[in-house]
Motif scaffolding. Structure first.
Motif, mmCIF file in Angstrom:
data_model
loop_
_atom_site.group_PDB
_atom_site.id
_atom_site.type_symbol
_atom_site.label_atom_id
_atom_site.label_comp_id
_atom_site.label_asym_id
_atom_site.label_seq_id
_atom_site.Cartn_x
_atom_site.Cartn_y
_atom_site.Cartn_z
ATOM 1 N N MET A 1 0.853 -1.172 0.000
ATOM 2 C CA MET A 1 0.000 0.000 0.000
ATOM 3 C C MET A 1 0.896 1.232 0.000
ATOM 4 O O MET A 1 1.933 1.253 0.639
ATOM 5 C CB MET A 1 -0.865 -0.085 1.257
ATOM 6 N N GLU A 2 0.458 2.261 -0.712
ATOM 7 C CA GLU A 2 1.246 3.488 -0.738
ATOM 8 C C GLU A 2 0.349 4.699 -0.933
ATOM 9 O O GLU A 2 -0.781 4.578 -1.403
ATOM 10 C CB GLU A 2 2.328 3.445 -1.801
ATOM 11 N N LYS A 3 0.904 5.848 -0.575
ATOM 12 C CA LYS A 3 0.172 7.101 -0.707
ATOM 13 C C LYS A 3 1.174 8.222 -0.954
ATOM 14 O O LYS A 3 2.204 8.299 -0.287
ATOM 15 C CB LYS A 3 -0.629 7.387 0.555
ATOM 16 N N GLU A 4 0.849 9.093 -1.888
ATOM 17 C CA GLU A 4 1.694 10.259 -2.155
ATOM 18 C C GLU A 4 1.063 11.461 -1.469
ATOM 19 O O GLU A 4 -0.147 11.664 -1.528
ATOM 20 C CB GLU A 4 1.810 10.510 -3.655
ATOM 21 N N ILE A 5 1.903 12.245 -0.795
ATOM 22 C CA ILE A 5 1.419 13.438 -0.096
ATOM 23 C C ILE A 5 2.384 14.595 -0.319
ATOM 24 O O ILE A 5 3.505 14.407 -0.771
ATOM 25 C CB ILE A 5 1.240 13.191 1.425
ATOM 26 N N VAL A 6 1.933 15.784 0.045
ATOM 27 C CA VAL A 6 2.751 16.988 -0.020
ATOM 28 C C VAL A 6 3.069 17.412 1.405
ATOM 29 O O VAL A 6 2.169 17.452 2.259
ATOM 30 C CB VAL A 6 2.002 18.125 -0.753
ATOM 31 N N ILE A 7 4.326 17.729 1.688
ATOM 32 C CA ILE A 7 4.728 18.190 3.017
ATOM 33 C C ILE A 7 4.133 19.580 3.244
ATOM 34 O O ILE A 7 4.461 20.527 2.539
ATOM 35 C CB ILE A 7 6.266 18.235 3.172
ATOM 36 N N LYS A 8 3.243 19.687 4.225
ATOM 37 C CA LYS A 8 2.510 20.939 4.471
ATOM 38 C C LYS A 8 3.218 21.885 5.440
ATOM 39 O O LYS A 8 2.994 23.080 5.405
ATOM 40 C CB LYS A 8 1.113 20.632 5.018
ATOM 41 N N SER A 9 4.057 21.360 6.314
ATOM 42 C CA SER A 9 4.737 22.196 7.294
ATOM 43 C C SER A 9 5.578 23.257 6.589
ATOM 44 O O SER A 9 6.374 22.939 5.705
ATOM 45 C CB SER A 9 5.637 21.354 8.198
ATOM 46 N N THR A 10 5.400 24.509 6.971
ATOM 47 C CA THR A 10 6.157 25.590 6.349
ATOM 48 C C THR A 10 7.654 25.479 6.630
ATOM 49 O O THR A 10 8.457 26.083 5.931
ATOM 50 C CB THR A 10 5.651 26.970 6.815
ATOM 51 N N PRO A 55 11.974 19.776 2.153
ATOM 52 C CA PRO A 55 11.432 21.126 2.360
ATOM 53 C C PRO A 55 9.908 21.185 2.187
ATOM 54 O O PRO A 55 9.291 20.259 1.655
ATOM 55 C CB PRO A 55 12.126 21.949 1.279
ATOM 56 N N HIS A 56 9.334 22.284 2.608
ATOM 57 C CA HIS A 56 7.898 22.553 2.465
ATOM 58 C C HIS A 56 7.459 22.427 1.009
ATOM 59 O O HIS A 56 8.166 22.847 0.100
ATOM 60 C CB HIS A 56 7.601 23.969 2.980
ATOM 61 N N GLY A 57 6.303 21.830 0.803
ATOM 62 C CA GLY A 57 5.721 21.756 -0.532
ATOM 63 C C GLY A 57 6.206 20.617 -1.406
ATOM 64 O O GLY A 57 5.728 20.462 -2.523
ATOM 65 N N ILE A 73 -0.326 4.193 7.271
ATOM 66 C CA ILE A 73 -0.176 5.260 6.266
ATOM 67 C C ILE A 73 -1.125 6.413 6.567
ATOM 68 O O ILE A 73 -0.731 7.591 6.473
ATOM 69 C CB ILE A 73 -0.397 4.707 4.846
ATOM 70 N N LYS A 74 -2.328 6.105 6.934
ATOM 71 C CA LYS A 74 -3.321 7.161 7.251
ATOM 72 C C LYS A 74 -2.831 8.015 8.411
ATOM 73 O O LYS A 74 -2.881 9.257 8.346
ATOM 74 C CB LYS A 74 -4.662 6.513 7.589
ATOM 75 N N ASP A 75 -2.335 7.380 9.479
ATOM 76 C CA ASP A 75 -1.876 8.135 10.657
ATOM 77 C C ASP A 75 -0.647 8.993 10.337
ATOM 78 O O ASP A 75 -0.582 10.154 10.725
ATOM 79 C CB ASP A 75 -1.570 7.193 11.811
ATOM 80 N N VAL A 76 0.321 8.413 9.641
ATOM 81 C CA VAL A 76 1.547 9.148 9.315
ATOM 82 C C VAL A 76 1.252 10.303 8.344
ATOM 83 O O VAL A 76 1.738 11.414 8.515
ATOM 84 C CB VAL A 76 2.624 8.203 8.750
ATOM 85 N N SER A 77 0.423 10.043 7.347
ATOM 86 C CA SER A 77 0.130 11.092 6.363
ATOM 87 C C SER A 77 -0.671 12.219 6.982
ATOM 88 O O SER A 77 -0.553 13.366 6.545
ATOM 89 C CB SER A 77 -0.576 10.514 5.146
ATOM 90 N N SER A 78 -1.447 11.954 8.022
ATOM 91 C CA SER A 78 -2.177 13.039 8.684
ATOM 92 C C SER A 78 -1.228 13.988 9.412
ATOM 93 O O SER A 78 -1.536 15.161 9.596
ATOM 94 C CB SER A 78 -3.214 12.458 9.665
ATOM 95 N N ILE A 79 -0.076 13.509 9.788
ATOM 96 C CA ILE A 79 0.938 14.347 10.452
ATOM 97 C C ILE A 79 1.712 15.162 9.412
ATOM 98 O O ILE A 79 1.967 16.348 9.609
ATOM 99 C CB ILE A 79 1.904 13.476 11.271
ATOM 100 N N LEU A 80 2.068 14.532 8.320
ATOM 101 C CA LEU A 80 2.922 15.168 7.314
ATOM 102 C C LEU A 80 2.164 16.070 6.336
ATOM 103 O O LEU A 80 2.696 17.065 5.877
ATOM 104 C CB LEU A 80 3.684 14.108 6.515
ATOM 105 N N GLY A 81 0.962 15.655 5.978
ATOM 106 C CA GLY A 81 0.261 16.345 4.903
ATOM 107 C C GLY A 81 -0.878 17.198 5.283
ATOM 108 O O GLY A 81 -1.463 17.368 6.221
#
Length: 81
Positions: A1-10, A55-57, A73-81
């Motif tokens: 299973m995989e998911k692509e996300i964008v790093i939201k933290s500035t 970096p951000h974005g 993946i859901k838990d980790v991506s909620s922190i990062l994205g």
């Protein structure tokens, strides 16, 4: 299973955020990795995660294998994205 996300933290993937990710990923008995450019690191290793200096974005991909991979993946991506 995989998911692509964008790093939201500035501030990008900074130390406090990385610690939170590692703590969350370590709750699961799954193999979980972060893919960034041509590098792959274990999300249960803070040193490996910090070495990426994402970096951000930026887009990253989270890949997990195991019985609770989707939940991890859901838990980790909620922190990062």
């Amino acid at each position: 299973m995989e998911k692509e996300i964008v790093i939201k933290s500035t501030q990008g993937l900074h130390a406090a955020l990385a610690a939170k990710v590692v703590q969350t990923a370590s709750k699961y008995a799954v193999d979980i990795e972060l893919h960034y450019h041509n590098k792959v690191v274990d999300l249960k290793s803070i040193l490996a995660l910090m070495s990426l200096a994402v970096p951000h974005g930026e887009n990253v991909r989270i890949v997990a294998r195991g019985t609770r991979a989707e939940e991890a993946i859901k838990d980790v991506s909620s922190i990062l994205g």
